[in-house]
Design an enzyme around this catalytic site. Sequence first.
Site, short mmCIF file in Angstrom:
data_model
loop_
_atom_site.label_atom_id
_atom_site.label_comp_id
_atom_site.label_asym_id
_atom_site.label_seq_id
_atom_site.Cartn_x
_atom_site.Cartn_y
_atom_site.Cartn_z
N HIS A 164 0.92 -1.03 0.09
CA HIS A 164 0.05 0.06 0.04
C HIS A 164 0.98 1.16 -0.09
O HIS A 164 1.53 1.53 0.97
CB HIS A 164 -0.90 0.15 1.18
CG HIS A 164 -1.76 1.11 1.43
ND1 HIS A 164 -2.72 1.45 0.43
CD2 HIS A 164 -1.94 2.35 2.21
CE1 HIS A 164 -3.38 2.51 0.84
NE2 HIS A 164 -2.93 3.13 1.79
N ASP B 241 1.09 4.90 -0.14
CA ASP B 241 0.22 6.24 -0.14
C ASP B 241 0.95 7.35 -0.72
O ASP B 241 2.26 7.49 -0.55
CB ASP B 241 0.38 7.10 1.37
CG ASP B 241 -0.87 6.00 2.30
OD1 ASP B 241 -2.00 5.81 1.98
OD2 ASP B 241 -0.37 5.37 3.22
N ASP C 299 -7.71 1.25 2.05
CA ASP C 299 -7.52 2.16 3.06
C ASP C 299 -8.38 3.45 3.25
O ASP C 299 -8.46 3.97 4.17
CB ASP C 299 -6.06 2.60 2.87
CG ASP C 299 -5.72 3.22 4.05
OD1 ASP C 299 -5.99 2.88 5.22
OD2 ASP C 299 -4.73 4.10 4.10
N ASP D 163 1.61 -1.43 4.49
CA ASP D 163 2.15 0.11 3.90
C ASP D 163 3.44 -0.07 3.67
O ASP D 163 4.44 -0.51 4.35
CB ASP D 163 1.99 0.87 4.97
CG ASP D 163 0.45 1.37 5.22
OD1 ASP D 163 -0.45 0.74 4.76
OD2 ASP D 163 0.23 2.31 6.28
N HIS E 241 -6.30 9.48 -0.22
CA HIS E 241 -7.17 9.38 1.00
C HIS E 241 -6.48 9.86 2.26
O HIS E 241 -6.62 9.79 3.33
CB HIS E 241 -7.48 8.07 1.18
CG HIS E 241 -6.25 6.96 1.15
ND1 HIS E 241 -6.18 6.22 0.12
CD2 HIS E 241 -5.67 6.52 2.16
CE1 HIS E 241 -5.21 5.40 0.41
NE2 HIS E 241 -4.79 5.70 1.68
ZN ZN Z 1 -3.37 4.83 2.76
#
Ligand code: ZN
Length: 1152
Positions: free
Chosen positions: A173, A175, A287, A424, A571
């Site tokens: 994941h 971000d 997420d 993550d 997000h």
């Molecule tokens: Zn995230």
Amino acid sequence: MKLSRQFTILGSGIFCVVVFSLYLMLDHIDHSKNPNGERHQKGQLGILQDKIDHLERLLAENNEIIANIRDSVINLRETVKDGKVFPERNISQGILELHPPAPLLLPIHSEDCQFAARTYSRAADGVQMLDVHDLLNFDNPDGGVWKQGFDISYQEHEWDNESLQVFVVPHSHNDPGWLKTFDDYYKDQTQHILNNMVVKLHENIQMKMIWSEISYFSKWWENIDEQKRDAVKRLIENGQLEVATGGWVMPDEANTHYFALIDQLVEGHQWLENNLGVKPKTGWAVDPFGHSPTQAYLLKQAGMSNMLIQRVHYSVKKHFASQKTLEFFWRQNWDQDATSDILCHMMPFYSYDVPHTCGPDPKICCQFDFKRLPGGRVSCPWRIPPQAITDNNVQERALTLLDQYRKKSKLYRTKVLLAPLGDDFRYTEAVEWDQQYGNYQKLFDYMNSHPELHVKAQFGTISDYFDALRKSTGLDATGTSVGTPALPVVSGDFFTYADRDDHYWSGYFTSRPFYKHLDRMLESYIRAAEILYSLTMANIQKYDKPTNYPAGDNYKLLTEARRNLGLFQHHDAITGTGKDWVVVDYGTRLFHSIMNVKRIIVSSAHWLVIKDKQTYSHDPSNPFLQMDDAQPAQDALLRKTVLEIHDRPRLVVVYNPTEQARTSMVTLHVNTLHVRVLDALGLVVPAQVSALWNDATNAATDVFQLSFLAHATPLGLSMYQLTEGMEMRTEASKYTFPQEGRDIAVSGLEHFRQSYHQYASSVQIENSQLELSISTVTGLLERVKLKEGGVEHQVKVEFVWYGTTSKKDKSGAYLFLPDGDATIYSSSQPTMIRVTKGPVFSEVTTTFPHITHTLRLYNIQGVEGQSVEICNTVDIRGETNREIAMRITSDLNSKDRFFTDLNGYQVQPRKTMAKLPLQANFFPMTSMVYLEDSSSRLSLLTAQSLGAASLKSGQLEVIMDRRLNQDDNRGLGQGVLDNKITANSFRLLLEKRSSEEETKKEETAPYSYPSLLSHMSSMYLNHPLISMSSSLDSVDVPLTVYNPLRTSFPCDVHLVNLRTIQSKEEGGGPSDQAALILHRKGFDCGFSNQNTGLLCATTRGKVPFEKLLTDLKVKSIIPASLSLMHTHNSEGDPQEIHLKPMEIRTYRLQLS
Ligand SMILES: [Zn+2]
């Protein structure tokens, strides 16, 4: 009889004025063309020809004016017959308007009302989330190892006939910004993940990987060589690497507007098409903090068949698990024929990390996250570390893991099991790939070589899983629920999310509201720039001569802006949940992109309005047109630039980014009180000059605010001229200061009429539709009267504070954990109340220590005269652990029911539930919140996403800013203390139901629709007119107004975007095609449609696109999937676009 003769005389009088004005204007045009008196012999004939052409046009327009006057007189007669008399000022203003007056009754086709008015019937196999919320206790009993669930048991022989198929899906994941900026994450982690992926997937043919964020993937692609690119393409071809969703980011689903959700999906998918040729078929969203059916609809429209969601309230997860409804067809609330169904997998446990994905017991699952082997940097918080798999322990380990798999599989209806393997920023180092691959492969080999276990375990991609799932339920690869009862149908949304206890994630609906507003501004500017750019490109092609319009440069700026907007939909971006410096990085990107797309708008507008295209020259250092406002820094409010007005005319070009003709107020800052505003025909436009306030009591003496009503054609560029001079039709605002014991000293108001009054209790402002009563004690709205029908309602505005709980866990960027009910804003005695009245608008501005609150009414017969504009400038920088909200209390009997929109696309009915804590009853509001009773509806429309609630019958509440001193333990590691001075804008709309029957029926329906007036008011609020002014020395250039459309789009059809498609050639410049994205809105006909001011009609979903165009022609129009990934066969006449209610469709369009 007498009245009607008066009108005839008045009509003839106005006719004379108009004709006289035409002559004046001709004279004026003559001078403006030849300011130096120079006449070129060669050009004489051309000029004469131009003049004749012009005269012909004026004559035609003149006929139209006469027709309008006739219509107005007829209308007036009708009104007189009804016993109503227009106030005098409306007559004189109304008739001089050169645009056709809006019809008294909105022409709505009766068929168009049926969609919203139908009776609700629930699908037999359907689960409605509103019912689930009613049913659940939302208690939180200890479920054992699966804390928020229950004990799961199974029988040894359950899989004897059909083996358990396990798909372990490696994922990472990433971000695009959170604790680090996008670029820093890329540099420190993401590039290594992707580099190692290429090596390790080639080494281990059974290993798999999924990737979803194209923002990262495309950045990496730019930095790798051809050899590596080819290796990646092979991995995709052989099925080892899958792109899931393929959007620019994994977007937030609460605060995002569907314009931006679509835009980032198109950007990602276009990149994939141009560089990899892959078409994602499965959505992956582990997420986002709660899930919206809008995203499900968009994925479906983009041609995807499956999707996965994860962050859902723990009580809902538990309920779904007990009912085995964790896999379902997600259907839109409004969908009548199951066409929106998309297969959805909901993850059952607390998180998407390894401890919560192999089975119900995190203590065990953690032992199968081999990155946490002893000696590494991460370990298991349950204190039992993983063991490397050896011949000695493989049996015990395999059986332990299989037990978890079997238990998890009991929560689903099939014998196909998904076990995501990641977290993550995982798989950054080569050793982690080896640890996970090596140990898992040994476990799989053991399981698969023991037939008595009845299991087949393997690495897979997310689509490998869905393919197997579909096979086991008898579904084809893309099929939906029709005829397959194996999986249930679920309708509704998954807000508001709680991950444990009373920890509801409703804080992020409001966190960092400054940037939520900035985001909406960029969306509006990008859309405006996209449309104008596409129209300019089509016109240039038609013009067919070389021009130095910066097509390539503008396209680069546009692409960058699309990507910056896309990035912000992440997000942790629009949600306001990043670190302070990451917020600055996002803000700077938004800020630069706003500046850049403004450049595109002015250079395109310049090309379109210039009469002789050959004289167009693009000079970025001295642009022909300039925006009338500028933002000085990424965290500062917009400032208007001051236009110097002198005796030479100053040109103002007004761009209407909406596809409807409209009349809206334009406000400019000018250096003089004495301004005359002329429209393109040379007629004087009524205007209002007001003071510009430096603070609550000091007005500037050298700068003034000029406001006038601009008539704007759909997507058109209209023109106005400002000159210095005394003008009767430019009136100065009149100011009143209710004192009520306040000691008021105002400076700088010498040029205006001012009075200081000791009022009884209230002050009124009004226009032809509304009358507002404002308390002179509080300075706040108390009552709203609709003049039509004389309906009056209590609509009381208040400001309130929330604090945070004294318990251990407190409010932060994600969580809202208040200390009980709000308290009324202590400073209820405002320092200043200022009433402004004038011919164009009236307003009341009330100043409090933390808020400057303005209520404004426009004197417009059109849409914008129907609602109250509310602007709140909020500054809570000096506070500690406080949130400030605006509360509107009405006498509407709405009980516990209210409505919030989802992503500006659809409306979700809500119920305030006493069984839940206060913070659970807040919902995301992207474009509106409303409540209603049997006779009226009260809507608050918003220009930025914020959290909203209706905690009592008749009451609406919206949180405007939050300042929180601590972290809320969701990983961010900081509070929210970087508050800015933030401007929030709203519109308050009170509507009367024309039939009470409608509401009774709707009380149980899981859908609701705004009226057309509400839709249009929301669109105007989000897409204001864009005004630009010419430099002082450019008056001599011959110009022309630009009207790309003959008439407005149908009232219920929205042009979402006209987005020039990137060329597949090297460099990725503009192609000759554009994506035409249209949305047919669902609307409720049950409200008064008299005098709405709408200049459009409904057409049963038919959009005769080519017929709407003035100069351009449709060369080709091909239906496509939402993000252009798939091309559809055109059914029937491609020129005839037909949309179903709520439908969003994309067409590949080529204009010529
Ligand atoms: Zn995230």
